[in-house]
Design a protein around this motif. Structure first.
Motif, PDB file in Angstrom:
ATOM      1  N   VAL A 182     -15.360  11.309  20.311  1.00  0.00           N
ATOM      2  CA  VAL A 182     -15.334  12.408  19.348  1.00  0.00           C
ATOM      3  C   VAL A 182     -16.762  12.915  19.196  1.00  0.00           C
ATOM      4  CG1 VAL A 182     -14.889  13.074  16.962  1.00  0.00           C
ATOM      5  CG2 VAL A 182     -13.373  11.458  18.101  1.00  0.00           C
ATOM      6  N   VAL A 183     -16.994  14.168  19.609  1.00  0.00           N
ATOM      7  CA  VAL A 183     -18.319  14.794  19.506  1.00  0.00           C
ATOM      8  C   VAL A 183     -18.133  16.199  18.953  1.00  0.00           C
ATOM      9  CG1 VAL A 183     -20.384  15.555  20.748  1.00  0.00           C
ATOM     10  CG2 VAL A 183     -19.223  13.452  21.449  1.00  0.00           C
ATOM     11  N   GLY A 184     -18.905  16.546  17.943  1.00  0.00           N
ATOM     12  CA  GLY A 184     -18.828  17.877  17.345  1.00  0.00           C
ATOM     13  C   GLY A 184     -20.167  18.575  17.393  1.00  0.00           C
ATOM     14  N   GLY A 185     -20.292  19.625  16.598  1.00  0.00           N
ATOM     15  CA  GLY A 185     -21.554  20.370  16.575  1.00  0.00           C
ATOM     16  C   GLY A 185     -21.372  21.846  16.339  1.00  0.00           C
ATOM     17  N   GLY A 186     -20.349  22.224  15.583  1.00  0.00           N
ATOM     18  CA  GLY A 186     -20.090  23.637  15.344  1.00  0.00           C
ATOM     19  C   GLY A 186     -20.917  24.217  14.212  1.00  0.00           C
ATOM     20  N   GLY A 187     -21.031  25.538  14.218  1.00  0.00           N
ATOM     21  CA  GLY A 187     -21.724  26.243  13.148  1.00  0.00           C
ATOM     22  C   GLY A 187     -23.172  25.817  13.027  1.00  0.00           C
ATOM     23  N   ALA A 188     -23.581  25.476  11.803  1.00  0.00           N
ATOM     24  CA  ALA A 188     -24.960  25.048  11.558  1.00  0.00           C
ATOM     25  C   ALA A 188     -25.196  23.596  11.933  1.00  0.00           C
ATOM     26  CB  ALA A 188     -25.309  25.261  10.082  1.00  0.00           C
ATOM     27  N   ASP A 189     -24.153  22.909  12.375  1.00  0.00           N
ATOM     28  CA  ASP A 189     -24.248  21.466  12.625  1.00  0.00           C
ATOM     29  C   ASP A 189     -24.412  21.132  14.105  1.00  0.00           C
ATOM     30  OD1 ASP A 189     -23.915  21.161   9.913  1.00  0.00           O
ATOM     31  OD2 ASP A 189     -21.765  20.787  10.056  1.00  0.00           O
ATOM     32  N   THR A 190     -25.139  21.976  14.838  1.00  0.00           N
ATOM     33  CA  THR A 190     -25.317  21.728  16.271  1.00  0.00           C
ATOM     34  C   THR A 190     -25.985  20.382  16.530  1.00  0.00           C
ATOM     35  OG1 THR A 190     -27.364  23.018  16.158  1.00  0.00           O
ATOM     36  CG2 THR A 190     -25.395  24.151  16.944  1.00  0.00           C
ATOM     37  N   SER A 250     -16.718  22.889  18.525  1.00  0.00           N
ATOM     38  CA  SER A 250     -16.602  23.914  17.491  1.00  0.00           C
ATOM     39  C   SER A 250     -16.481  23.312  16.094  1.00  0.00           C
ATOM     40  CB  SER A 250     -15.386  24.806  17.769  1.00  0.00           C
ATOM     41  OG  SER A 250     -14.182  24.037  17.714  1.00  0.00           O
ATOM     42  N   ARG A 251     -16.266  22.001  16.018  1.00  0.00           N
ATOM     43  CA  ARG A 251     -16.096  21.362  14.711  1.00  0.00           C
ATOM     44  C   ARG A 251     -17.432  21.184  13.997  1.00  0.00           C
ATOM     45  NH1 ARG A 251     -13.198  16.996  17.669  1.00  0.00           N
ATOM     46  NH2 ARG A 251     -10.964  17.457  17.730  1.00  0.00           N
ATOM     47  N   SER A 252     -17.419  21.396  12.692  1.00  0.00           N
ATOM     48  CA  SER A 252     -18.571  21.077  11.869  1.00  0.00           C
ATOM     49  C   SER A 252     -18.741  19.557  11.814  1.00  0.00           C
ATOM     50  CB  SER A 252     -18.387  21.611  10.453  1.00  0.00           C
ATOM     51  OG  SER A 252     -17.337  20.898   9.792  1.00  0.00           O
ATOM     52  N   TYR A 253     -19.848  19.121  11.246  1.00  0.00           N
ATOM     53  CA  TYR A 253     -20.060  17.675  11.092  1.00  0.00           C
ATOM     54  C   TYR A 253     -18.940  17.044  10.282  1.00  0.00           C
ATOM     55  CZ  TYR A 253     -22.000  13.394   9.078  1.00  0.00           C
ATOM     56  OH  TYR A 253     -22.181  12.106   8.644  1.00  0.00           O
ATOM     57  N   ALA A 254     -18.602  17.653   9.149  1.00  0.00           N
ATOM     58  CA  ALA A 254     -17.548  17.096   8.290  1.00  0.00           C
ATOM     59  C   ALA A 254     -16.218  17.054   9.027  1.00  0.00           C
ATOM     60  CB  ALA A 254     -17.427  17.905   7.015  1.00  0.00           C
ATOM     61  N   ASP A 255     -15.910  18.115   9.786  1.00  0.00           N
ATOM     62  CA  ASP A 255     -14.643  18.159  10.520  1.00  0.00           C
ATOM     63  C   ASP A 255     -14.630  17.155  11.677  1.00  0.00           C
ATOM     64  OD1 ASP A 255     -13.668  20.104   8.843  1.00  0.00           O
ATOM     65  OD2 ASP A 255     -14.111  21.779  10.192  1.00  0.00           O
ATOM     66  N   THR A 256     -15.804  16.917  12.258  1.00  0.00           N
ATOM     67  CA  THR A 256     -15.889  15.941  13.341  1.00  0.00           C
ATOM     68  C   THR A 256     -15.634  14.530  12.811  1.00  0.00           C
ATOM     69  OG1 THR A 256     -17.505  17.337  14.481  1.00  0.00           O
ATOM     70  CG2 THR A 256     -17.339  15.051  15.196  1.00  0.00           C
ATOM     71  N   GLU A 257     -16.250  14.235  11.674  1.00  0.00           N
ATOM     72  CA  GLU A 257     -16.004  12.941  11.047  1.00  0.00           C
ATOM     73  C   GLU A 257     -14.525  12.775  10.717  1.00  0.00           C
ATOM     74  OE1 GLU A 257     -17.133  11.082   6.772  1.00  0.00           O
ATOM     75  OE2 GLU A 257     -18.860  11.484   8.076  1.00  0.00           O
ATOM     76  N   GLN A 258     -13.905  13.852  10.211  1.00  0.00           N
ATOM     77  CA  GLN A 258     -12.491  13.786   9.870  1.00  0.00           C
ATOM     78  C   GLN A 258     -11.629  13.624  11.119  1.00  0.00           C
ATOM     79  OE1 GLN A 258     -11.342  13.530   6.708  1.00  0.00           O
ATOM     80  NE2 GLN A 258      -9.409  13.026   7.716  1.00  0.00           N
ATOM     81  N   ALA A 259     -12.049  14.254  12.209  1.00  0.00           N
ATOM     82  CA  ALA A 259     -11.297  14.119  13.463  1.00  0.00           C
ATOM     83  C   ALA A 259     -11.245  12.656  13.903  1.00  0.00           C
ATOM     84  CB  ALA A 259     -11.918  14.983  14.549  1.00  0.00           C
ATOM     85  N   PHE A 260     -12.370  11.948  13.753  1.00  0.00           N
ATOM     86  CA  PHE A 260     -12.379  10.525  14.082  1.00  0.00           C
ATOM     87  C   PHE A 260     -11.458   9.759  13.142  1.00  0.00           C
ATOM     88  CE2 PHE A 260     -14.418   6.267  13.503  1.00  0.00           C
ATOM     89  CZ  PHE A 260     -14.085   5.755  14.750  1.00  0.00           C
ATOM     90  N   ARG A 261     -11.504  10.064  11.859  1.00  0.00           N
ATOM     91  CA  ARG A 261     -10.623   9.402  10.894  1.00  0.00           C
ATOM     92  C   ARG A 261      -9.149   9.670  11.209  1.00  0.00           C
ATOM     93  NH1 ARG A 261     -13.476   7.745   6.508  1.00  0.00           N
ATOM     94  NH2 ARG A 261     -15.486   8.749   6.099  1.00  0.00           N
ATOM     95  N   ASP A 262      -8.878  10.849  11.757  1.00  0.00           N
ATOM     96  CA  ASP A 262      -7.500  11.234  12.068  1.00  0.00           C
ATOM     97  C   ASP A 262      -7.026  10.703  13.413  1.00  0.00           C
ATOM     98  OD1 ASP A 262      -7.357  12.602   9.667  1.00  0.00           O
ATOM     99  OD2 ASP A 262      -7.790  14.561  10.552  1.00  0.00           O
ATOM    100  N   GLY A 263      -7.870   9.925  14.077  1.00  0.00           N
ATOM    101  CA  GLY A 263      -7.463   9.318  15.343  1.00  0.00           C
ATOM    102  C   GLY A 263      -7.502  10.249  16.526  1.00  0.00           C
ATOM    103  N   LYS A 264      -8.316  11.308  16.464  1.00  0.00           N
ATOM    104  CA  LYS A 264      -8.372  12.272  17.564  1.00  0.00           C
ATOM    105  C   LYS A 264      -9.351  11.859  18.658  1.00  0.00           C
ATOM    106  CE  LYS A 264      -6.780  16.129  14.764  1.00  0.00           C
ATOM    107  NZ  LYS A 264      -7.055  17.469  14.200  1.00  0.00           N
ATOM    108  N   GLY A 265      -9.868  10.679  18.559  1.00  0.00           N
ATOM    109  CA  GLY A 265     -10.748  10.118  19.573  1.00  0.00           C
ATOM    110  C   GLY A 265     -11.085   8.693  19.186  1.00  0.00           C
ATOM    111  N   ALA A 266     -11.399   7.875  20.189  1.00  0.00           N
ATOM    112  CA  ALA A 266     -11.555   6.438  19.941  1.00  0.00           C
ATOM    113  C   ALA A 266     -12.977   6.010  19.614  1.00  0.00           C
ATOM    114  CB  ALA A 266     -11.068   5.654  21.161  1.00  0.00           C
TER     115      ALA A 266
END
Length: 428
Positions: A182-190, A250-266
Motif C-alpha cells: 500500500v503506497v499513496g501520495g495524492g494531493g499535498a501528500d506526495t 492518488s490517495r492522500s496520506y489519511a486515505d492511504t492509511e485507511q486503505a491499509f486498515r481496510d485490507g487493500k494491501g498487505a
C-alpha cells in the motif's frame, strides 16, 4: 516528521506579541514578562488540543513567558517559515522546521553543549558543528507494517530478512489477488510515496556509504551512479511486477492509511509514527512490523533524529525562548503525549515510554533498539537535516518524481538524472 497537515491558517494580522515584525529586530535582554510566538503544525494525531496542552505544560516551567501559538497552514512547514521570515515575521520559536538555510543566514540561535546535555544524540542535525534544532525525537523511516491475516492467507509464516524473500512474499500475495504494498501520495501528500525508496537507499547506498549525501555535495558521487540507480530501479521493478498499485498514488496520506486498515494491501511502508495510530485504531486484523530488508539479510535501520524546537536569533528574549524550548522538549508528560499520539521515540537520556504502549509501538521500538545494538543505524533518505542533507526543496521534488518512477512515466535513468539536475539548480 512528514505528515498530512490539518489546515489551521493563522492570519498574521491577528498575531500580537514579540518576535513578529519590527518588534523582533531588537532582542530583549534580561528577564521579565515576554510574549513569544511559537509555530507548530497540526495533524490528525497532533491536533489543536494536543499542542495547547503541551504548551501549557512547558509554560508552567518557565515563568514570565506567554506563548502565542501559530499554526502552519499547509504541509510545507519549512516553506511557510521561510515565507514568514521573508515578510519580517519569523516566529520566536519553531517546531520541526528544517534549520538548513536559516542557520547559515544567522536566523536561528545555536544551542550550547550544556543546553544539549540531556539529549541522546546532541550533535544530530549539526550545521557547521552547531545545533539549531533540538534533537529530541527519533523516528524509524520506514518500518514495513504488515497484515498478519493476509500473510497467513498467502501461506506466509515468516517475515523476510532478505530483499529476495520480500519479493517472494510479494509474489505469493499477488497470486492470492492481494496487493503486496500500500503506497499513496495524492494531493499535498506526495511525501507519502517516498518510503520504499527510502528503504532501498538505506540498504543499497547508505549502508556502504553513510555520508553519501555529504559526498554528493562535493561532487564525489551522483544520483546517476550505479548504487543509487540500483536502489531506484528496485522501486520501478516493484511497480512493474504489480507489487505496488500505481492507482493508489492518488490517495492522500489519511486515505492511504485507511486503505491499509481496510485490507487493500498487505504491507505498508511508513514512518514509525504509524505505530500508535495502529494501536489506537485497531483494524480487524493483527498488525506486525519488520525492517526493510537488505540483499544479504544484514540489518539496516534508517532513522531520523531531530524534529524539535528552534529559536529565532531575533526572538524577543533569546535566553527565555531557549529555556522554554528546552522545557517543551524535555518535559516528561509532553514526551509521553508525543509517544501516545504520534509514536515518537524520544531521544532524551533516561526516558522510558509508558508501560501500557501497544504491541505495534513496542515492535517498532524493538526494531530501533536492534539497530542501535547492532550498529545498523543509517540516515533516512530525504529526511536528513543539517550538513549532509538535501538542498531545500529537493525532498519535495524527489517525492513528486517518485510517482513518475512508480507509474513508469520516468525510467530510472531519467529519474536519477532529474535529481542531479535539480541538485545543480538548488545549489547554484
Amino acid at each position: 516528521m512528514r505528515r498530512s497537515i490539518a489546515v489551521g491558517l493563522v492570519t498574521l494580522l491577528a498575531v500580537s506579541g514579540c518576535g513578529m515584525g519590527a518588534e523582533a529586530e531588537k532582542p530583549a535582554a534580561g528577564g521579565g514578562n515576554v510574549t513569544l510566538s511559537f509555530l507548530v503544525f497540526e495533524t490528525p494525531n497532533l491536533d489543536a488540543a494536543f499542542w495547547d496542552a503541551a504548551i501549557a505544560r512547558a509554560s508552567a516551567k518557565v515563568p514570565g513567558v506567554t506563548i502565542k501559538k501559530l499554526v502552519t497552514p499547509n504541509v510545507d512547514r519549512t516553506g511557510y517559515a521561510k515565507q514568514l521570515d521573508a515578510s519580517g515575521n519569523l516566529p520566536d520559536i519553531l517546531q520541526s522546521v528544517n534549520p538548513a538555510g536559516f542557520a547559515e543566514a544567522g536566523k536561528f540561535a545555536a544551542f550550547t553543549a550544556d543546553e544539549l546535555k540531556n539529549f541522546v544524540a546532541p550533535t544530530a542535525g549539526a550545521v557547521a558543528g552547531k545545533i539549531y534544532q533540538l534533537p529530541y525525537n527519533t523516528q524509524v523511516i520506514p518500518v514495513v507494517y504488515y497484515n498478519k491475516t493476509q500473510f497467513a492467507e498467502a501461506g506466509i509464516t515468516e517475515t523476510p530478512t532478505t530483499y529476495q524473500q520480500m519479493l517472494d512474499i510479494s509474489a505469493k500475495l499477488k497470486a492470492k489477488k492481494i496487493t503486496p504494498f500500500v503506497v499513496g501520495g495524492g494531493g499535498a501528500d506526495t511525501w507519502a510515496d517516498m518510503y520504499p525508496l527510502t528503504g532501498t537507499v538505506a540498504t543499497d547506498v547508505y549502508k556502504k556509504t553513510p555520508d553519501w549525501l555529504t559526498q554528493r555535495a562535493t561532487g564525489s558521487v551522483k544520483f546517476t551512479d550505479p548504487a543509487f540507480t540500483s536502489a531506484a530501479q528496485k522501486i520501478a521493478d516493484l511497480a512493474k511486477q504489480g507489487y505496488i498499485d500505481p492507482a493508489g498514488l492518488s490517495r492522500s496520506y489519511a486515505d492511504t492509511e485507511q486503505a491499509f486498515r481496510d485490507g487493500k494491501g498487505a504491507m505498508y511502508p511508513m514512518g514509525s509514527w504509524f505505530a500508535t495510530s495502529a494501536d489506537n485504531k485497531k483494524p480487524d486484523f493483527e498488525i506486525g512490523a519488520f525492517p526493510w530488508p537488505s540483499d544479504d539479510g544484514s540489518l539496516v535501520v534508517p532513522t531520523f533524529t531531530g524534529g524539535g524546537t528552534s529559536v529565532s536569533a531575533t526572538a524577543a528574549n533569546v535566553d527565555l525562548a531557549k529555556k522554554w524550548a528546552l522545557a517543551f522538549d524535555e518535559d516528561q508528560q509532553n514526551n509521553d503525549a508525543f509517544v501516545k499520539a504520534d509514536g515518537s521515540i524520544p531521544a532524551i537520556k533516561g526516558y522510558k515510554p509508558p508501560a501500557d504502549m501497544g504491541p505495534v509501538y513496542k515492535a517498532t521500538v524493538e526494531i530501533y533498539e536492534r539497530g542501535m545494538a547492532e550498529n545498523a543505524i543509517v540516515n533516512a533518505f530525504s529526511q536528513e537535516t543539517g550538513d549532509g542533507s538535501l538542498p531545500p526543496g529537493l525532498a519535495d521534488k524527489t517525492a513528486v518524481a517518485v510517482q513518475d518512477l512508480i507509474t513508469g512515466e520516468k525510467p530510472t535513468s531519467e529519474f536519477t538524472a532529474y535529481l542531479d539536475d535539480q541538485w545543480a539548480k538548488a545549489t547554484q
